[in-house]
Design an enzyme around this catalytic site. Structure first.
Site, PDB file in Angstrom:
ATOM      1  N   ASP A  47      79.303  31.782  41.718  1.00  0.00           N
ATOM      2  CA  ASP A  47      77.981  32.400  41.833  1.00  0.00           C
ATOM      3  C   ASP A  47      77.990  33.766  41.176  1.00  0.00           C
ATOM      4  OD1 ASP A  47      79.047  34.223  43.611  1.00  0.00           O
ATOM      5  OD2 ASP A  47      77.627  33.806  45.220  1.00  0.00           O
ATOM      6  N   ASN A 102      68.192  41.067  41.193  1.00  0.00           N
ATOM      7  CA  ASN A 102      66.787  40.657  41.384  1.00  0.00           C
ATOM      8  C   ASN A 102      65.942  41.827  41.839  1.00  0.00           C
ATOM      9  OD1 ASN A 102      66.182  38.077  40.603  1.00  0.00           O
ATOM     10  ND2 ASN A 102      66.875  37.116  42.490  1.00  0.00           N
ATOM     11  N   ASP A 143      65.747  35.020  36.830  1.00  0.00           N
ATOM     12  CA  ASP A 143      65.681  33.629  36.356  1.00  0.00           C
ATOM     13  C   ASP A 143      66.270  33.508  34.951  1.00  0.00           C
ATOM     14  OD1 ASP A 143      64.538  32.892  38.710  1.00  0.00           O
ATOM     15  OD2 ASP A 143      62.488  32.722  37.930  1.00  0.00           O
ATOM     16  N   GLU A 164      71.775  31.406  43.240  1.00  0.00           N
ATOM     17  CA  GLU A 164      72.611  31.760  42.100  1.00  0.00           C
ATOM     18  C   GLU A 164      73.944  31.026  42.126  1.00  0.00           C
ATOM     19  OE1 GLU A 164      73.553  34.822  45.341  1.00  0.00           O
ATOM     20  OE2 GLU A 164      71.908  33.540  44.706  1.00  0.00           O
TER      21      GLU A 164
END
Length: 838
Positions: free
Chosen positions: A718, A726, A735, A761
Site C-alpha cells: 500500500d 489525500n 486517484d 490504497e
C-alpha cells in the site's frame, strides 16, 4: 493627625485610579440611581465614550443597556445591575449585551457587586466589571460551524468516526455513526458489549476475531452486517487502529465506519443482471421475465413489463408482478390504462417517484402507474422507440438514484439488442421458406349454399388425387382452405350482384386427397336464369402451385438480397458465386473482388482453428444447416464478430450444389457483454481486477500450484501516508497517484503476473511460479522503482510491501493474511521497505 489620614486616603485613591487605568477589562461605578460615578479607560474605550466626563452622571442602563439582543426594550427593573443596587448583594458573573455609543452591540461577561463606605454600611452604589467576549463567541461559532461541516461531510460520505477507550470500556460515536446504526444517543450503551449486540449474529465471530487481531497489532479492517433497532439490516465497512501505552498494553482504538449497503447491493445487482442475460440455454421470453423480476427487486416497484409499440396498438410482450395485464394483451394507444404515449417520447430513462406530486400533464395515465414508475423507450432499428421497458407501483417511493437509472439503461440496451437479434432471426426464417406449383380441372357446381359438386373432370385424380366419383355431391366449400373461404365467398357474391356471366377469382388453396393444399387459379362461367338468378357454375381450375412457389421463391430471394443481412452463395467446392450489397458493406469486398474466391481466402481471421471449421462442415453434411458466432476479417484488416447461418442446397439426387450463408455484425452485443464483465470484475478507477475477481483468480492459481507443486507468491502493498497525501493534495490527485502506481507496477511485472486492487490504497500482486526469494526481489524492485519516480501533482511517494509464499494446502484467507501481516510489519518497521512472511 487628620492631615495624615487625608494624605493616606488620597494615596489609596490614587493607587486605585492607577490600578483601574491598567486593567484591560472595563470597570465602572453607579450610584443608587444607576448613574455613572466613574469609568476606567478600558470601560470608556469599550463603551465608545471619548472621555470619562462624557458619561459621568448619565444613566448607565439607558446609555448602555436599554435594548435586548433582538432590539426590543430592556426594562431597567429586569437588569441584574439594578438587582445588585436593590438587594445589596453581589451576583455571579453572567453573559450579557452592552450597546456602544455608535449603536453597535458588545457581547460581554459581567460581574457586579455593591459599593459600601465601610464594613457593615449600606450600599451606596455598585461597581461593575465586564470583559469583551466578541472573539470568544466568534471562536465558539466557528467551532460549531466546523463541527456541523464535519458532520455534513460524514453524512455525505456515509462515513462516521468512533473512539473506544479500552481501559474504561467506553465508546464514543460521531453523529453519523448514530445515523448509520439507526440509533439515538439514549439507545446506545457506549460499551463493547453494546456494539457487539448491534452486529449481525452470523458476523459476530468474524468481527470479534478482527478486534482481537487489532489488539495484537494488526490493522482493524472488517466488513459486516448490523441490525438496527427497527430490524433493518445494513452492511458497513470498518477500519481502525489501536494505540498502545509505553508498556505495550492497548489503551485506545480509533476508527471509521462506512455504510456500504448500497455499494454491495449495486455489485450484487450487476452480477444478477449478468446471470440473467448471459445464460445461453434460456429462451428470450424466460430471460425477459427474469429480467423484469430482477428490475422489480432492484427498483422496489410492484410490477414490470415490456410493451411492443405499433401503430395498430401496443401489445404486452412479457410481464412480471402487478402490471398492465397478462403477456399478449393488446393495449390501444391513448386509451385505457396504457402509459405508453406519455413515456415513449423520453430520451433515456424517465422516472416519477411520486406521480401525485408531479406537474399536471407530465404524468402517464393508468391505475398501475398511480404512485411511481420508471421507464425507458427501446429502439430496435433506427432511433424511433419500438418497445417500452416499464416498471411501476401503485404507491410513491424514494427518488430514483443515479445507479437505478444507469441500471435501467443497461437493461434497455440488452433488450434492444435481443429484440433486434430476434427480428433478424425471424427474417432469416422467413427468407428460408419455400413453396410448390401445376395443371387444369373442370368442376360443375350448384349455386346452393356450399356449392355442391355435380361434375368433375377425370384429371382431378392427377391434380388433387381424388377419384372423380368420390367428389360428386361433396360441398366444394369444404375443400377450400378455411383462411381463403371468406375471400372467395365475398368475390362470388360480388360477381352475382353485378350480373356477370364470367368471373375470375383471387387464387386460393384447395384440399388434396393427401390432406395437403394446392394453389388454384379459377375462371368460372356463371349460368343464369331468365330473371338473372344463378343456376349453376362451371369452373376451370388451373393448378398454379409450382408457379406460386416459384414466385414466392423469387420474392424471398429478392428480399434476401435486398435485406440488411450479408448474403453470399458458394458452389459445392466453396467458391463464391454471388454476394449482395450488404456483404460488400460488411466486409469491404465488392462482388468483382469476392466472386471466384473461397471465403477463407478473404475473411479468415485466424481466431478459429481447423477443428472449428471441420466441426462446421460435419454438421452441414449431417444436418444441412449450421449457425453460430464466428470472427472474420474485413478487407481493411479489422476483426469483426458475426452471427452466421449456413444452409446446404442439394440437387434432386441429394448431392450438394450450393452453400448459402447469411450473417450480420454482432459487435454491439460483444461490446455490451464486455462492459458487463468489466463492471463486474474490474476496479473502475485503476481498471485492474477488483477484490472479488482477484480472490477468484488467486484461488484458481493456488489450486494449480498445489496440484502441480509449482511455486506461488503474493505481494501485499500500500501507499505510505496516503491519507496525508489525500488531505494535502485532494482526492483527485490521490486517484491519479493510484492510477500511475498501477501502470508503474504493470510495466515492471511479467504478463503472467496479476495486479488487483484490494481496497483504498492497498494492492495485491500475484506472482505465479515464483518462489519467496525471487518474489522478495521483485517486491524490492517495485519499491525502488516507485521511490525513484515522481507522481503527477504529488511528487515522490513510497510504498510498503509484504511478501508471502504459498504453502501447500494453505487456505486462501490464511495465505492473504500472511502477506497482510508482512505488510503490517513493513509499515511498523518504518515504511518504504519489504518484509517477507515467515
Amino acid at each position: 493627625m487628620g492631615s495624615a489620614e487625608d494624605t493616606e486616603a488620597r494615596a489609596v485613591e490614587h493607587f486605585q485610579e492607577q490600578l483601574l487605568a491598567c486593567l484591560a477589562e472595563g470597570v465602572f461605578g453607579v450610584d443608587l440611581e444607576g448613574r455613572f460615578t466613574f469609568l476606567n479607560p478600558a470601560a470608556c474605550r469599550l463603551l465608545g465614550f471619548a472621555e470619562e466626563a462624557e458619561a459621568i452622571g448619565g444613566h448607565a442602563h439607558a446609555l448602555t443597556h436599554a435594548f435586548r439582543a433582538d432590539g426590543g426594550p430592556y426594562p431597567a427593573g429586569d437588569c441584574p445591575i439594578q438587582h445588585v443596587l436593590q438587594t445589596g448583594r453581589a451576583l455571579e458573573a453572567w453573559e450579557d449585551l452592552f450597546w456602544r455609543q455608535d449603536g453597535s452591540a458588545l457581547p460581554v461577561l459581567v460581574y457586579a457587586a455593591p459599593l459600601r463606605r465601610g464594613e457593615g454600611a449600606s450600599a451606596t452604589g455598585a461597581v461593575v466589571s465586564f470583559q469583551d467576549i466578541t472573539e470568544r463567541r466568534a471562536a465558539e461559532r466557528a467551532l460549531r460551524e466546523r463541527e456541523a461541516e464535519l458532520a455534513e461531510a460524514q453524512a455525505l460520505a456515509r462515513l462516521g468516526s468512533w473512539v473506544s477507550d479500552l481501559r474504561r470500556n467506553e465508546i464514543r460515536w460521531s453523529r453519523e455513526v448514530y445515523r448509520i446504526f439507526g440509533m439515538e444517543r439514549s439507545q446506545w450503551g457506549a460499551t463493547h458489549e453494546a456494539f457487539m449486540a448491534t452486529v449481525h449474529a452470523e458476523d459476530r465471530p468474524r468481527v470479534q476475531a478482527a478486534i482481537d487481531a487489532a489488539l495484537q497489532g494488526a490493522p482493524y479492517d472488517v466488513r459486516h452486517r448490523i441490525v438496527r433497532p427497527d430490524g433493518s439490516v445494513r452492511t458497513v465497512h470498518e477500519r481502525g487502529s489501536v494505540t498502545f501505552d509505553e508498556e505495550g498494553r492497548p489503551e485506545r482504538m480509533i476508527g471509521t465506519v462506512q455504510d456500504v449497503t448500497e455499494q454491495r447491493a449495486q455489485e450484487q445487482a450487476l452480477h444478477a443482471l449478468q446471470a440473467v442475460t448471459g445464460n445461453p440455454r434460456r429462451s428470450l421470453d424466460r430471460k425477459l421475465r427474469e429480467l423484469l423480476e430482477l428490475g422489480r427487486e432492484i427498483f422496489a416497484l410492484d410490477g414490470g413489463c415490456l410493451i411492443h409499440l405499433t401503430p395498430r396498438g401496443h401489445r404486452l410482450r412479457q410481464a412480471a408482478g402487478r402490471t398492465l395485464g397478462p403477456p399478449g394483451e393488446l393495449l390501444a394507444p391513448g386509451s385505457g390504462p396504457c402509459p405508453c404515449t406519455a413515456l415513449q417520447a423520453a430520451d433515456g430513462p424517465l422516472g416519477y417517484h411520486d406521480l401525485q406530486a408531479a406537474p399536471a400533464g407530465e404524468t402517464p395515465p393508468g391505475e398501475v402507474c398511480r404512485g411511481s414508475c420508471l421507464a425507458m423507450p427501446i429502439p430496435v432499428e433506427g432511433e424511433a422507440p419500438e418497445a417500452l421497458l416499464l416498471f411501476s407501483s401503485g404507491a410513491p417511493r424514494a427518488p430514483f438514484s443515479e445507479f437505478e437509472r444507469e441500471f435501467l439503461t443497461l437493461m434497455g440496451q440488452w433488450v434492444s439488442y435481443e429484440l433486434h437479434r430476434e427480428r433478424q432471426r425471424h427474417a432469416l426464417e422467413r427468407e428460408r421458406n419455400l413453396f410448390i406449383g401445376g395443371p387444369t380441372v373442370v368442376f360443375h357446381w350448384d349455386s346452393t349454399p356450399g356449392w355442391p359438386i355435380r361434375h368433375v373432370s377425370p384429371n382431378v385424380a392427377e391434380v388433387l388425387g381424388y377419384r372423380p366419383e368420390r367428389l360428386l355431391g361433396y360441398r366444394y366449400s369444404e375443400l377450400v382452405h378455411p383462411a381463403d373461404l371468406p375471400q372467395l365467398s365475398r368475390e362470388m357474391a360480388e360477381q352475382a350482384e353485378r350480373g356477370d356471366t364470367r368471373a375470375e377469382f383471387t387464387p386460393y388453396r384447395l384440399l388434396s386427397a393427401d390432406r395437403g393444399y394446392r394453389w388454384i387459379y379459377e375462371s368460372t362461367v356463371i349460368e343464369r336464369g331468365e330473371r338473372g338468378e344463378i343456376g349453376s357454375l362451371h369452373g376451370y381450375l388451373i393448378d398454379i402451385t409450382e408457379r406460386v412457389a416459384m414466385e414466392s421463391q423469387l420474392r424471398l430471394l429478392a428480399a434476401t438480397f435486398r435485406s440488411s443481412h450479408a448474403v453470399f452463395i458458394t458452389d459445392a467446392e466453396g467458391a463464391i458465386q454471388r454476394v449482395n450489397p450488404a456483404f460488400t458493406q460488411l466486409t469491404g469486398y465488392t462482388d468483382e473482388e469476392a466472386i471466384g474466391h473461397h471465403p477463407g481466402e478473404l475473411l479468415h481471421s485466424g481466431y478459429q482453428g481447423w477443428a472449428f471449421y471441420q466441426a462446421m462442415f460435419e454438421q452441414l453434411k449431417e444436418q444441412g444447416a449450421w449457425e453460430g458466432e464466428i470472427w472474420d476479417q474485413r478487407k481493411d484488416g479489422a476483426i469483426i464478430p458475426l452471427y452466421m447461418s449456413v444452409s446446404v442446397v442439394r440437387d434432386q439426387q441429394g448431392a450438394i450444389e450450393h452453400y448459402v450463408a447469411v450473417c450480420h455484425d454482432i459487435s454491439r452485443q460483444k461490446q455490451l457483454e464486455a462492459e458487463l464483465e468489466r463492471q463486474a470484475f474490474y476496479d473502475r478507477l485503476t481498471e485492474v481486477s477488483n477484490r472479488r475477481h482477484f480472490e477468484s483468480l488467486l484461488e484458481q492459481e493456488s489450486q494449480r500450484a498445489h496440484r502441480y507443486g509449482h511455486a506461488l507468491s503474493l505481494v501485499f502493498l500500500d501507499v505510505d501516508h496516503f491519507k496525508a497525501l489525500n488531505d494535502t493534495y485532494g482526492h483527485e490527485i490521490g486517484d491519479r497517484v493510484l492510477v500511475e502506481l498501477v501502470q508503474l507496477l504493470q510495466q515492471r511485472l511479467r504478463a503472467s503476473d496479476l495486479v488487483g486492487r484490494w481496497g483504498g490504497e492497498e494492492f495485491l500482486v500475484m506472482l505465479p511460479e515464483t518462489p519467496a526469494e525471487q518474489a522478495r526481489q521483485v517486491a524490492e524492485s517495485l519499491r525502488a522503482q516507485v521511490q525513484e519516480g515522481l507522481m503527477p501533482g504529488a511528487g515522490a511517494i513510497t510504498i510498503s510491501l509484504g511478501v508471502a509464499a504459498y504453502q501447500p494446502g494453505e487456505a486462501l484467507k490464511d495465505f492473504i493474511k500472511r502477506a497482510d501481516d508482512a505488510l503490517y510489519s513493513a509499515k511498523y518497521s518504518g515504511r518504504n521497505c519489504v518484509v517477507t512472511a515467515g
